[in-house]
Design a protein around this motif. Structure first.
Motif, mmCIF file in Angstrom:
data_model
loop_
_atom_site.group_PDB
_atom_site.id
_atom_site.type_symbol
_atom_site.label_atom_id
_atom_site.label_comp_id
_atom_site.label_asym_id
_atom_site.label_seq_id
_atom_site.Cartn_x
_atom_site.Cartn_y
_atom_site.Cartn_z
ATOM 1 N N SER A 1 1.019 -1.180 0.167
ATOM 2 C CA SER A 1 -0.079 0.441 0.230
ATOM 3 C C SER A 1 0.769 1.030 -0.343
ATOM 4 O O SER A 1 2.016 1.715 1.124
ATOM 5 C CB SER A 1 -0.813 -0.356 0.995
ATOM 6 N N ASP A 2 0.895 2.356 -0.421
ATOM 7 C CA ASP A 2 1.059 3.484 -0.715
ATOM 8 C C ASP A 2 -0.023 4.415 0.322
ATOM 9 O O ASP A 2 0.083 5.716 0.152
ATOM 10 C CB ASP A 2 1.724 3.604 -1.896
ATOM 11 N N ASP A 3 -0.399 3.978 0.971
ATOM 12 C CA ASP A 3 -1.471 4.643 1.624
ATOM 13 C C ASP A 3 -2.005 4.752 3.459
ATOM 14 O O ASP A 3 -2.255 2.899 3.693
ATOM 15 C CB ASP A 3 -2.987 5.450 1.204
ATOM 16 N N GLU A 4 -0.954 5.326 3.857
ATOM 17 C CA GLU A 4 -0.736 4.748 5.294
ATOM 18 C C GLU A 4 -2.104 4.475 6.154
ATOM 19 O O GLU A 4 -2.317 3.629 7.084
ATOM 20 C CB GLU A 4 -0.476 4.803 6.695
ATOM 21 N N TYR A 5 -3.008 5.085 5.566
ATOM 22 C CA TYR A 5 -4.461 5.299 6.463
ATOM 23 C C TYR A 5 -5.094 3.659 5.709
ATOM 24 O O TYR A 5 -6.286 3.357 6.143
ATOM 25 C CB TYR A 5 -5.338 6.772 5.656
#
Length: 100
Positions: free
Chosen positions: A48-52
């Motif tokens: 993933s490139d999105d921590e959320y």
């Protein structure tokens, strides 16, 4: 590129899912729950490139695995496999209808 890397480090056949909507996000969490619960020695990669996004998946997966949801990983497996199942003490069956 990622798919090739995953195939190169795993001896099993893999597939890659891409999350594109809120519904896909929940489906991904349930699919991971089924893999962890019902497939021995299952290895799952979450890139993933999105921590959320990653945090939401992990939270949803934790709820699914700890059965803090009304719909369990076992229910999802039965639904995904097309079986009849019980949901909230009522008989249910998966039906796909184009005109619904």
């Amino acid at each position: 590129m990622w798919e090739e890397l995953i195939y190169s480090i795993s001896k099993e056949e893999n597939y890659i899912e891409v999350e594109v909507s809120k519904l896909d996000l929940m489906k991904l969490a349930y699919d991971l729950g089924v893999n962890i619960s019902f497939k021995d020695n299952s290895v799952n990669y979450l890139i993933s490139d999105d921590e959320y996004l990653t945090e939401y998946i992990i939270e949803d997966l934790d709820d699914i695995l700890n059965e803090n949801t009304l719909f369990t990983a076992s229910d999802w497996k039965k639904f995904r496999d097309g079986y009849e199942f019980t949901y909230h003490d009522k008989d249910a069956i998966k039906v796909l209808e184009k005109n619904l």
